[in-house]
Design a protein around this motif. Structure first.
Motif, short mmCIF file in Angstrom:
data_model
loop_
_atom_site.label_atom_id
_atom_site.label_comp_id
_atom_site.label_asym_id
_atom_site.label_seq_id
_atom_site.Cartn_x
_atom_site.Cartn_y
_atom_site.Cartn_z
N ASN A 188 40.86 17.85 42.63
CA ASN A 188 39.44 17.70 42.94
C ASN A 188 39.08 16.31 43.46
O ASN A 188 37.90 15.99 43.61
N GLN A 189 40.08 15.47 43.74
CA GLN A 189 39.87 14.20 44.43
C GLN A 189 38.88 13.28 43.71
O GLN A 189 37.91 12.79 44.29
N PHE A 190 39.14 13.03 42.43
CA PHE A 190 38.37 12.05 41.66
C PHE A 190 38.97 10.66 41.86
O PHE A 190 40.21 10.51 41.90
N ASN A 191 38.14 9.63 41.95
CA ASN A 191 38.68 8.28 41.83
C ASN A 191 38.81 7.95 40.34
O ASN A 191 38.29 8.68 39.49
N PRO A 192 39.53 6.89 39.98
CA PRO A 192 39.78 6.62 38.55
C PRO A 192 38.50 6.47 37.72
O PRO A 192 38.46 6.94 36.57
N SER A 193 37.47 5.85 38.26
CA SER A 193 36.24 5.68 37.49
C SER A 193 35.58 7.01 37.18
O SER A 193 35.11 7.24 36.06
N ILE A 194 35.55 7.91 38.18
CA ILE A 194 34.98 9.23 37.97
C ILE A 194 35.82 10.02 36.97
O ILE A 194 35.30 10.73 36.10
N TYR A 195 37.13 9.89 37.06
CA TYR A 195 38.02 10.55 36.11
C TYR A 195 37.70 10.12 34.69
O TYR A 195 37.59 10.96 33.78
N LEU A 196 37.57 8.82 34.47
CA LEU A 196 37.30 8.32 33.12
C LEU A 196 36.03 8.93 32.55
O LEU A 196 35.96 9.27 31.36
N ASP A 197 35.01 9.10 33.39
CA ASP A 197 33.72 9.57 32.91
C ASP A 197 33.61 11.09 32.82
O ASP A 197 32.87 11.61 31.99
N TYR A 198 34.36 11.81 33.67
CA TYR A 198 34.09 13.23 33.81
C TYR A 198 35.29 14.17 33.66
O TYR A 198 35.09 15.39 33.58
N ALA A 199 36.50 13.67 33.64
CA ALA A 199 37.65 14.57 33.55
C ALA A 199 37.61 15.38 32.25
O ALA A 199 37.27 14.85 31.19
#
Length: 331
Positions: A188-199
């Motif tokens: 789903n092409q998350f950057n690391p910051s988005i991954y930390l908050d939403y994965a």
């Protein structure tokens, strides 16, 4: 100035240029020097010495790294010509087949997070080509290289530190933390910051694997939308018609009115019939191509799509694909 003097000036300039470039490179330092500054930054941000000692020797300069674009895309078309190209029938067919293949997972995740499954598939289709864009490079090497390049340095430094946090929090090995050449990770092409908050862990196996687990990718998209205001009791919006003398100053997400108020301004459904008879929600008008182009009344969920990517063309493209997934119904 005579020809001889012109030649002398040109020769002087050419002789100076490499010296200036070398001087600038010397001031900037080498990539290894820059990685040393990132190491200190990581220590200052609380990354453990164990992680630092394990990870930093593996970081290499990735010269193919590309700065990702975040602004509204340059569109040399209108929605009338853009949408058929962005969502051709082949993409619709792929989306519907993909939905049917994963229907049970999508329904379960959609109910859990309160997000209609068709929008999960539409986002995955528009922004990540149904998970086929790939993540083949070390996200730490990519983000370090992009930060070193200088454009959006602070942003990529943050992605680098957040990638280290992922390694520590989720116990993911350096070799498994992969991205594409812009630093976007997983199906789903998350950057690391988005991954930390939403994965999210979509299948309950105790892992948040957006690289190879489609349930985790679905759940992460759904959770992102949920946390950014999504309501499954609503859709995204609708195309409408406006009178010839409609005041275009009413367009924009900052202006919200009830359906009754829009109706009083002459706005109708696209087929000319009256708008819904309800005043329990406030909606906005968007006209991405100006007063001569398509007009839409959009709801809160449209704003959630805009939070994913700040582009009307993106949000409308996702919404359009979601409608093509919905009708006719997939059995």
């Amino acid at each position: 100035m005579g020809l001889e003097k012109h030649v002398l000036v040109l020769a002087f300039c050419l002789s100076v240029m490499p010296v200036v470039g070398a001087a600038e490179e010397q001031v900037k330092g080498s990539f290894s020097d820059y990685v040393a500054t990132l190491k200190q930054l990581a220590a200052d941000k609380g990354i453990s010495l164990e992680t630092i000692n394990d990870v930093f020797p593996k970081i290499k300069r990735f010269k193919k790294a590309q700065v990702g674009k975040t602004n509204e895309p340059v569109v040399l078309a209108t929605l009338d010509t853009y949408l058929p190209n962005a969502v051709p029938q082949s993409k619709v067919d792929t989306a519907r087949a993909f939905y049917k293949q994963h229907q049970q997972q999508l329904i379960t995740i959609g109910k859990h997070y309160g997000v209609q499954p068709r929008f999960i598939v539409a986002i995955l289709g528009v922004d990540a080509n149904f998970g086929k864009l790939g993540s083949n490079y070390s996200v730490l090497s990519v983000s370090a290289s992009l930060a070193f390049a200088g454009e959006r340095e602070a942003f990529y430094q943050k992605q680098f530190i957040d990638a280290l946090k992922i390694i520590e929090r989720d116990n993911i090995a350096f070799a498994d933390l992969k991205s594409n050449s812009t630093g976007k990770m997983g199906l789903n092409q998350f950057n690391p910051s988005i991954y930390l908050d939403y994965a999210q862990d979509g299948d309950g196996d105790g892992k948040k694997d957006i690289w190879s687990n489609i349930s985790d990718a679905f759940a992460s998209i759904a959770y992102y939308l949920q946390q950014n205001g999504w309501k499954d009791s609503q859709t995204w919006g609708r195309q409408v018609k406006v009178p010839v003398n409609f005041n275009s100053n009413f367009a924009g997400l900052k202006i919200e009115k009830t359906f009754t108020e829009w109706q009083s301004l002459g706005v109708t459904r696209f087929d000319g019939s009256t708008l819904p008879k309800r005043d329990d929600m406030y909606v906005s008008m968007v006209m991405p191509d100006g007063v001569s182009g398509r007009k839409y009344l959009v709801y809160g969920n449209y704003r959630s799509l805009r939070s994913w990517k700040d582009s009307d063309y993106f949000a409308i493209t996702v919404s359009y694909l979601s409608e093509r997934i919905k009708f006719p119904a997939i059995i």
